[in-house]
Design a protein around this motif. Structure first.
Motif, PDB file in Angstrom:
ATOM      1  N   PHE A  28       0.833  -1.203   0.000  1.00 12.22           N
ATOM      2  CA  PHE A  28       0.000   0.000   0.000  1.00 12.22           C
ATOM      3  C   PHE A  28       0.868   1.253   0.000  1.00 12.22           C
ATOM      4  O   PHE A  28       0.617   2.201  -0.750  1.00 12.22           O
ATOM      5  N   SER A  29       1.915   1.253   0.845  1.00  8.84           N
ATOM      6  CA  SER A  29       2.817   2.398   0.917  1.00  8.84           C
ATOM      7  C   SER A  29       3.503   2.619  -0.428  1.00  8.84           C
ATOM      8  O   SER A  29       3.638   3.751  -0.894  1.00  8.84           O
ATOM      9  N   GLY A  30       3.926   1.526  -1.065  1.00 10.06           N
ATOM     10  CA  GLY A  30       4.562   1.633  -2.378  1.00 10.06           C
ATOM     11  C   GLY A  30       3.613   2.193  -3.423  1.00 10.06           C
ATOM     12  O   GLY A  30       3.988   3.057  -4.235  1.00 10.06           O
ATOM     13  N   LEU A  31       2.377   1.719  -3.401  1.00 10.60           N
ATOM     14  CA  LEU A  31       1.382   2.225  -4.351  1.00 10.60           C
ATOM     15  C   LEU A  31       1.091   3.705  -4.123  1.00 10.60           C
ATOM     16  O   LEU A  31       0.952   4.478  -5.082  1.00 10.60           O
ATOM     17  N   MET A  32       1.008   4.095  -2.861  1.00  8.30           N
ATOM     18  CA  MET A  32       0.754   5.507  -2.554  1.00  8.30           C
ATOM     19  C   MET A  32       1.916   6.370  -3.042  1.00  8.30           C
ATOM     20  O   MET A  32       1.716   7.482  -3.539  1.00  8.30           O
ATOM     21  N   GLY A  33       3.150   5.852  -2.927  1.00 12.90           N
ATOM     22  CA  GLY A  33       4.315   6.577  -3.429  1.00 12.90           C
ATOM     23  C   GLY A  33       4.257   6.749  -4.941  1.00 12.90           C
ATOM     24  O   GLY A  33       4.574   7.816  -5.470  1.00 12.90           O
ATOM     25  N   ILE A  34       3.849   5.709  -5.641  1.00  7.86           N
ATOM     26  CA  ILE A  34       3.723   5.780  -7.105  1.00  7.86           C
ATOM     27  C   ILE A  34       2.649   6.783  -7.494  1.00  7.86           C
ATOM     28  O   ILE A  34       2.834   7.599  -8.400  1.00  7.86           O
ATOM     29  N   ILE A  35       1.517   6.745  -6.781  1.00  9.68           N
ATOM     30  CA  ILE A  35       0.434   7.687  -7.069  1.00  9.68           C
ATOM     31  C   ILE A  35       0.872   9.111  -6.813  1.00  9.68           C
ATOM     32  O   ILE A  35       0.608  10.017  -7.606  1.00  9.68           O
ATOM     33  N   ALA A  36       1.612   9.312  -5.703  1.00  9.31           N
ATOM     34  CA  ALA A  36       2.078  10.661  -5.365  1.00  9.31           C
ATOM     35  C   ALA A  36       3.048  11.172  -6.437  1.00  9.31           C
ATOM     36  O   ALA A  36       2.982  12.339  -6.834  1.00  9.31           O
ATOM     37  N   LYS A  37       3.950  10.330  -6.927  1.00  8.62           N
ATOM     38  CA  LYS A  37       4.887  10.730  -7.972  1.00  8.62           C
ATOM     39  C   LYS A  37       4.135  11.072  -9.254  1.00  8.62           C
ATOM     40  O   LYS A  37       4.458  12.045  -9.946  1.00  8.62           O
ATOM     41  N   GLY A  38       3.113  10.255  -9.576  1.00 12.77           N
ATOM     42  CA  GLY A  38       2.305  10.510 -10.769  1.00 12.77           C
ATOM     43  C   GLY A  38       1.579  11.837 -10.665  1.00 12.77           C
ATOM     44  O   GLY A  38       1.488  12.593 -11.635  1.00 12.77           O
ATOM     45  N   SER A  39       1.074  12.176  -9.485  1.00 15.39           N
ATOM     46  CA  SER A  39       0.360  13.445  -9.276  1.00 15.39           C
ATOM     47  C   SER A  39       1.309  14.616  -9.424  1.00 15.39           C
ATOM     48  O   SER A  39       0.951  15.659  -9.976  1.00 15.39           O
TER      49      SER A  39
END
Length: 195
Positions: free
Chosen positions: A180-191
């Motif tokens: 979950f933390s990894g996915l949130m990091g990817i989403i944050a980078k994408g944003s």
């Protein structure tokens, strides 16, 4: 502990000394009691302290003092479990007999002494070999080490610590949190890139 210190036989809480029996068997029983899920926390604490004394008093404070005394090193967050006192019991007994001439079935050992000796088991015992396999990092694959990697994967599987249901559930929760933390990091980078 300092080299000149003697092994403690109790703890002092609020100015009162509580004499306790820190034989390694008693401490292992105490740890088992603290891990139980089938009793209320207050009863769990009382039963844990009862492993060290016949008449537990001031249970919460004394138990905290005991933990602080016996388990001074806090395990690292991602520390790998390398020993299981149930699964490895026979190897530990054999290693103590081989390395120190101590019979853990009969001889008494203070928990601190037991822990220090366990951590210093020399090479040449099956226990030291098993721990070495468990902690040995898997080498990155190359065209030359396929056999070594295959051997190490099989060896690690053969000596792996079997997790209890409680430990499996905890590991699963930790793994889900990492994903979950990894996915949130990817989403944050994408944003950030979109913005």
């Amino acid at each position: 502990m300092k080299l000149q210190d003697t092994l403690p036989n109790g703890v002092t809480v609020d100015g009162r000394f509580y004499k306790l029996d820190f034989d390694f068997r008693n401490v292992l029983r105490m740890m088992d009691e603290l891990d139980r899920d089938d009793v209320m926390p207050e009863a769990r604490a009382y039963n844990a302290l009862k492993c060290l004394t016949n008449r537990p008093k001031n249970v919460p404070k004394v138990l905290e003092a005991v933990k602080g005394l016996l388990f001074q090193e806090k395990p690292k967050k991602d520390a790998q479990k390398v020993t299981d006192f149930v699964q490895d019991a026979g190897m530990i007994r054999a290693a103590f007999r081989q390395a120190y001439g101590i019979d853990l079935y009969r001889d008494r050992l203070h928990w601190i002494e037991f822990s220090e000796m366990l951590n210093a088991i020399p090479e040449g015992s099956r226990y030291a070999e098993v721990v070495g396999i468990r902690v040995r990092p898997m080498p990155a694959p190359t065209k030359w080490n396929a056999q070594e990697r295959e051997w190490l994967m099989k060896a690690k599987a053969d000596v792996a610590i079997h997790l209890s249901e409680k430990e499996q559930a905890k590991k699963y929760q930790e793994d889900v949190a990492k994903v979950f933390s990894g996915l949130m990091g990817i989403i944050a980078k994408g944003s950030e890139q979109d913005g």
